[in-house]
Scaffold this motif. Structure first.
Motif, PDB file in Angstrom:
ATOM      1  N   PRO A 118      31.312  36.149  37.890  1.00 40.85           N
ATOM      2  CA  PRO A 118      31.987  35.091  37.129  1.00 40.85           C
ATOM      3  C   PRO A 118      32.827  35.632  35.984  1.00 40.85           C
ATOM      4  O   PRO A 118      33.938  35.148  35.732  1.00 40.85           O
ATOM      5  CB  PRO A 118      30.823  34.232  36.629  1.00 40.85           C
ATOM      6  CG  PRO A 118      29.739  34.433  37.644  1.00 40.85           C
ATOM      7  CD  PRO A 118      29.867  35.867  38.032  1.00 40.85           C
ATOM      8  N   GLU A 119      32.312  36.662  35.288  1.00 41.11           N
ATOM      9  CA  GLU A 119      33.075  37.247  34.182  1.00 41.11           C
ATOM     10  C   GLU A 119      34.313  37.971  34.712  1.00 41.11           C
ATOM     11  O   GLU A 119      35.389  37.917  34.096  1.00 41.11           O
ATOM     12  CB  GLU A 119      32.200  38.216  33.395  1.00 41.11           C
ATOM     13  CG  GLU A 119      31.078  37.555  32.613  1.00 41.11           C
ATOM     14  CD  GLU A 119      31.593  36.806  31.397  1.00 41.11           C
ATOM     15  OE1 GLU A 119      32.724  37.087  30.948  1.00 41.11           O
ATOM     16  OE2 GLU A 119      30.868  35.919  30.904  1.00 41.11           O
ATOM     17  N   ALA A 120      34.161  38.658  35.834  1.00 36.77           N
ATOM     18  CA  ALA A 120      35.297  39.370  36.416  1.00 36.77           C
ATOM     19  C   ALA A 120      36.393  38.392  36.834  1.00 36.77           C
ATOM     20  O   ALA A 120      37.586  38.629  36.586  1.00 36.77           O
ATOM     21  CB  ALA A 120      34.839  40.191  37.620  1.00 36.77           C
ATOM     22  N   LEU A 121      36.000  37.287  37.462  1.00 38.53           N
ATOM     23  CA  LEU A 121      36.983  36.290  37.885  1.00 38.53           C
ATOM     24  C   LEU A 121      37.641  35.615  36.689  1.00 38.53           C
ATOM     25  O   LEU A 121      38.835  35.290  36.724  1.00 38.53           O
ATOM     26  CB  LEU A 121      36.309  35.264  38.789  1.00 38.53           C
ATOM     27  CG  LEU A 121      35.844  35.809  40.148  1.00 38.53           C
ATOM     28  CD1 LEU A 121      34.949  34.807  40.857  1.00 38.53           C
ATOM     29  CD2 LEU A 121      37.040  36.175  41.021  1.00 38.53           C
ATOM     30  N   GLU A 122      36.875  35.409  35.631  1.00 40.46           N
ATOM     31  CA  GLU A 122      37.468  34.833  34.420  1.00 40.46           C
ATOM     32  C   GLU A 122      38.483  35.798  33.810  1.00 40.46           C
ATOM     33  O   GLU A 122      39.542  35.385  33.313  1.00 40.46           O
ATOM     34  CB  GLU A 122      36.389  34.493  33.404  1.00 40.46           C
ATOM     35  CG  GLU A 122      36.926  33.798  32.161  1.00 40.46           C
ATOM     36  CD  GLU A 122      35.837  33.374  31.190  1.00 40.46           C
ATOM     37  OE1 GLU A 122      36.195  32.910  30.088  1.00 40.46           O
ATOM     38  OE2 GLU A 122      34.640  33.505  31.521  1.00 40.46           O
ATOM     39  N   HIS A 123      38.164  37.091  33.839  1.00 41.17           N
ATOM     40  CA  HIS A 123      39.098  38.110  33.350  1.00 41.17           C
ATOM     41  C   HIS A 123      40.406  38.055  34.138  1.00 41.17           C
ATOM     42  O   HIS A 123      41.503  38.128  33.553  1.00 41.17           O
ATOM     43  CB  HIS A 123      38.457  39.488  33.490  1.00 41.17           C
ATOM     44  CG  HIS A 123      39.415  40.629  33.330  1.00 41.17           C
ATOM     45  ND1 HIS A 123      39.965  40.985  32.117  1.00 41.17           N
ATOM     46  CD2 HIS A 123      39.927  41.498  34.247  1.00 41.17           C
ATOM     47  CE1 HIS A 123      40.771  42.013  32.283  1.00 41.17           C
ATOM     48  NE2 HIS A 123      40.764  42.354  33.564  1.00 41.17           N
ATOM     49  N   ARG A 133      41.652  35.473  35.701  1.00 41.67           N
ATOM     50  CA  ARG A 133      42.375  34.254  35.319  1.00 41.67           C
ATOM     51  C   ARG A 133      43.005  34.374  33.931  1.00 41.67           C
ATOM     52  O   ARG A 133      44.109  33.871  33.691  1.00 41.67           O
ATOM     53  CB  ARG A 133      41.442  33.040  35.371  1.00 41.67           C
ATOM     54  CG  ARG A 133      41.127  32.566  36.783  1.00 41.67           C
ATOM     55  CD  ARG A 133      40.441  31.219  36.771  1.00 41.67           C
ATOM     56  NE  ARG A 133      39.119  31.282  36.161  1.00 41.67           N
ATOM     57  CZ  ARG A 133      38.007  31.640  36.819  1.00 41.67           C
ATOM     58  NH1 ARG A 133      38.082  31.992  38.094  1.00 41.67           N
ATOM     59  NH2 ARG A 133      36.839  31.666  36.202  1.00 41.67           N
ATOM     60  N   ASP A 134      42.301  35.039  33.019  1.00 43.51           N
ATOM     61  CA  ASP A 134      42.859  35.221  31.672  1.00 43.51           C
ATOM     62  C   ASP A 134      44.168  35.999  31.740  1.00 43.51           C
ATOM     63  O   ASP A 134      45.152  35.650  31.089  1.00 43.51           O
ATOM     64  CB  ASP A 134      41.859  35.961  30.778  1.00 43.51           C
ATOM     65  CG  ASP A 134      40.687  35.084  30.344  1.00 43.51           C
ATOM     66  OD1 ASP A 134      40.790  33.851  30.491  1.00 43.51           O
ATOM     67  OD2 ASP A 134      39.680  35.640  29.870  1.00 43.51           O
ATOM     68  N   LEU A 135      44.170  37.085  32.513  1.00 43.25           N
ATOM     69  CA  LEU A 135      45.395  37.860  32.669  1.00 43.25           C
ATOM     70  C   LEU A 135      46.459  37.035  33.376  1.00 43.25           C
ATOM     71  O   LEU A 135      47.643  37.059  32.988  1.00 43.25           O
ATOM     72  CB  LEU A 135      45.111  39.147  33.444  1.00 43.25           C
ATOM     73  CG  LEU A 135      44.316  40.219  32.704  1.00 43.25           C
ATOM     74  CD1 LEU A 135      44.051  41.409  33.619  1.00 43.25           C
ATOM     75  CD2 LEU A 135      45.052  40.688  31.457  1.00 43.25           C
ATOM     76  N   ARG A 136      46.040  36.308  34.423  1.00 40.90           N
ATOM     77  CA  ARG A 136      46.977  35.450  35.141  1.00 40.90           C
ATOM     78  C   ARG A 136      47.654  34.468  34.190  1.00 40.90           C
ATOM     79  O   ARG A 136      48.878  34.263  34.228  1.00 40.90           O
ATOM     80  CB  ARG A 136      46.216  34.711  36.249  1.00 40.90           C
ATOM     81  CG  ARG A 136      47.034  33.797  37.160  1.00 40.90           C
ATOM     82  CD  ARG A 136      47.159  32.367  36.649  1.00 40.90           C
ATOM     83  NE  ARG A 136      45.933  31.771  36.192  1.00 40.90           N
ATOM     84  CZ  ARG A 136      45.059  31.146  36.977  1.00 40.90           C
ATOM     85  NH1 ARG A 136      45.261  31.077  38.272  1.00 40.90           N
ATOM     86  NH2 ARG A 136      43.971  30.587  36.440  1.00 40.90           N
ATOM     87  N   ASP A 137      46.872  33.855  33.309  1.00 43.62           N
ATOM     88  CA  ASP A 137      47.428  32.868  32.384  1.00 43.62           C
ATOM     89  C   ASP A 137      48.427  33.501  31.418  1.00 43.62           C
ATOM     90  O   ASP A 137      49.423  32.861  31.027  1.00 43.62           O
ATOM     91  CB  ASP A 137      46.308  32.182  31.606  1.00 43.62           C
ATOM     92  CG  ASP A 137      45.442  31.294  32.496  1.00 43.62           C
ATOM     93  OD1 ASP A 137      45.879  30.979  33.619  1.00 43.62           O
ATOM     94  OD2 ASP A 137      44.331  30.930  32.059  1.00 43.62           O
ATOM     95  N   ILE A 138      48.175  34.750  31.026  1.00 50.26           N
ATOM     96  CA  ILE A 138      49.131  35.460  30.163  1.00 50.26           C
ATOM     97  C   ILE A 138      50.466  35.626  30.886  1.00 50.26           C
ATOM     98  O   ILE A 138      51.538  35.373  30.318  1.00 50.26           O
ATOM     99  CB  ILE A 138      48.567  36.829  29.744  1.00 50.26           C
ATOM    100  CG1 ILE A 138      47.388  36.648  28.786  1.00 50.26           C
ATOM    101  CG2 ILE A 138      49.659  37.696  29.101  1.00 50.26           C
ATOM    102  CD1 ILE A 138      46.649  37.939  28.468  1.00 50.26           C
ATOM    103  N   PHE A 139      50.400  36.045  32.154  1.00 49.89           N
ATOM    104  CA  PHE A 139      51.631  36.249  32.919  1.00 49.89           C
ATOM    105  C   PHE A 139      52.372  34.932  33.125  1.00 49.89           C
ATOM    106  O   PHE A 139      53.605  34.868  33.012  1.00 49.89           O
ATOM    107  CB  PHE A 139      51.311  36.903  34.269  1.00 49.89           C
ATOM    108  CG  PHE A 139      50.619  38.235  34.142  1.00 49.89           C
ATOM    109  CD1 PHE A 139      51.094  39.205  33.292  1.00 49.89           C
ATOM    110  CD2 PHE A 139      49.475  38.510  34.886  1.00 49.89           C
ATOM    111  CE1 PHE A 139      50.459  40.436  33.169  1.00 49.89           C
ATOM    112  CE2 PHE A 139      48.840  39.733  34.783  1.00 49.89           C
ATOM    113  CZ  PHE A 139      49.327  40.703  33.918  1.00 49.89           C
TER     114      PHE A 139
END
Length: 465
Positions: free
Chosen positions: A82-87, A89-95
């Motif tokens: 779950p933490e890896a997938l959130e990471h 998504r966090d990067l995805r949202d930045i892009f």
């Protein structure tokens, strides 16, 4: 509302935004139209989140080398999915935010939210509004292919539209389709601890045509997760999961990742109102050097063309389409050397002329296997091979196929050299630092140069003053 503009661009993805960059240089009379989710396919569900996930998988997989390097404790490491997938998504949202903040967020009435439909080549209906344009750019992108009967399995069938939204990883998964998306995500999920099975009805992976590189890729990647090739997959429901059958192979999985390509988004665009013939996909013919549809003031660019669904190609097509949309006379442009990279580990890449398009009687082939390569051996990544193609008579580089560590960089060097019309001798006169992965390319070039008819009259590495 009725609005008259010089250019209407349908689609605010990568190709549409590149087209807009050219249109803005010539006119401020334009509209950009998009009724879907913004942020581009690449940033939201494609290139960028997939690479973020790949990096997690590679870093976690690296622990398998620790023992031989004298690093202890690798077997105690674990992955918090779950933490890896959130990471990711966090990067995805930045892009995505970066794309939006530099594009549609800064636009006013020039950006229309809605779905466009052609009434004629220069007239569009956008919901309740009507747009009259001197020229139109179609850049509506694509969507994942999912067979209609698979939709009965609901959210157990994933595409990249849903994959990166998962809160946790399934215990088991079948990847159906082993092109770029399927192979990258199949290996990544396997490295994250998912029990992955790869299936493709074709007998090859990653679109590889070169038989030697193709077999090397199957041998290398098949050690990480099973690859069932040559037979189409059949899916049925079983005990709350899915039973996958392909020939004599069978496995029960929790979920399926459908990675069988993408389909151009042309539904409900009204392309029949352009007055030109459409192919079986519903697409009009176009000139790849001008991106013009017939002799109409209509241009097409990006994934919607159904050709090379690659961001730099979408960028080039968008620029060509946008430039020509504001010209009095359409201009033809030379297209860039083909370049395709799969970011699995080792990278798979093809540059220049593909294997099936080479004339075997006029082509010399040089190759090297990377097992003994010093730099790769030190990294614990000495798997793969490089094959380079040249004109047998004069040594002019034609293309290459490879599976190699850091192959993304080798592929760029080769594509640039091919586009410049360089020969194998030109490349061998370049410096090759030791120890580097590029020395693997140097070895393949040495093998290639010996098979060229017209040899230089001086040491191949040296250039006369």
């Amino acid at each position: 509302m009725e609005k008259h503009v010089d250019v209407a661009i349908i689609g605010a993805g990568s190709a549409g935004l590149y087209a807009l960059s050219q249109v803005r240089k010539a006119t401020q009379s334009y509209v950009l139209i998009d009724g879907g989710v913004l942020g581009t396919t690449c940033a939201r569900v494609g290139c960028m989140p997939s690479k973020a996930a790949i990096q997690v998988g590679e870093d976690f997989h690296r622990r398998s080398l620790f023992d031989r390097m004298g690093i202890e404790g690798g077997d105690t490491l674990g992955l918090n999915a779950p933490e890896a997938l959130e990471h990711v998504r966090d990067l995805r949202d930045i892009f995505v935010d970066k794309v939006l903040s530099n594009s549609t967020d800064k636009m006013g009435e020039e950006f229309l939210t809605g779905h466009a439909r052609f009434l004629s080549p220069t007239e569009l209906q956008v919901d309740e509004d009507r747009i009259h344009a001197r020229a139109v750019v179609i850049a509506t992108g694509s969507r994942p292919v999912v067979p209609g009967d698979w939709k009965a399995f609901g959210d157990r069938i994933l595409t990249t539209d849903e994959l990166f939204e998962l809160e946790d990883l399934p215990a088991s998964l079948a990847v159906i389709g082993l092109g770029t998306i399927g192979l990258e995500m199949g290996q990544t999920l396997a490295r994250m601890g998912v029990d992955v099975t790869g299936v493709d009805q074709l007998d090859h992976i990653a679109g590889l045509q070169d038989p030697e590189v193709r077999q090397a890729a199957i041998d290398i990647l098949g050690k990480e997760f099973p690859l069932w090739l040559g037979t189409a997959a059949q899916i049925s429901e079983e005990d709350g999961g899915l039973r996958i059958r392909a020939g004599e192979n069978s496995v029960r999985v929790d979920r399926v990742l459908a990675a069988m390509g993408r389909r151009p988004n042309v539904q409900e665009l009204g392309l029949e109102n352009l007055g030109v013939d459409l192919d079986e996909r519903g697409l009009p013919a176009f000139n790849p050097h001008t991106m013009q549809v017939g002799d109409l003031p209509v241009f097409i660019a990006g994934d919607v063309t159904g050709e090379a669904a690659i961001l730099h190609e979408a960028g080039a097509e968008g620029r060509i389409a946008g430039f020509n949309a504001v010209q009095e006379r359409v201009v033809a442009f030379r297209r860039q050397t083909p370049l395709a990279i799969n970011f699995c580990d080792p990278n798979i890449a093809v540059a220049g002329t593909a294997w099936n398009d080479l004339d075997p009687d006029r082509t010399a082939v040089g190759e090297v296997k990377l097992g003994p390569l010093g730099r790769a051996l030190i990294m614990g990544r000495n798997k793969g091979m490089i094959r380079v193609y040249a004109d047998k008579e004069d040594g002019r580089l034609l293309g290459a196929s490879l599976i190699a560590p850091r192959g993304e960089h080798l592929a760029h060097l080769l594509a640039w050299s091919i586009q410049q019309g360089l020969t194998v001798f030109d490349l061998l006169r370049m410096p090759f630092y030791h120890p580097t992965v590029e020395e693997g390319l140097q070895a393949a070039l040495y093998d290639l140069q010996g098979k060229v008819t017209r040899q230089p009259d001086a040491p191949v590495e040296m250039e006369r003053l």
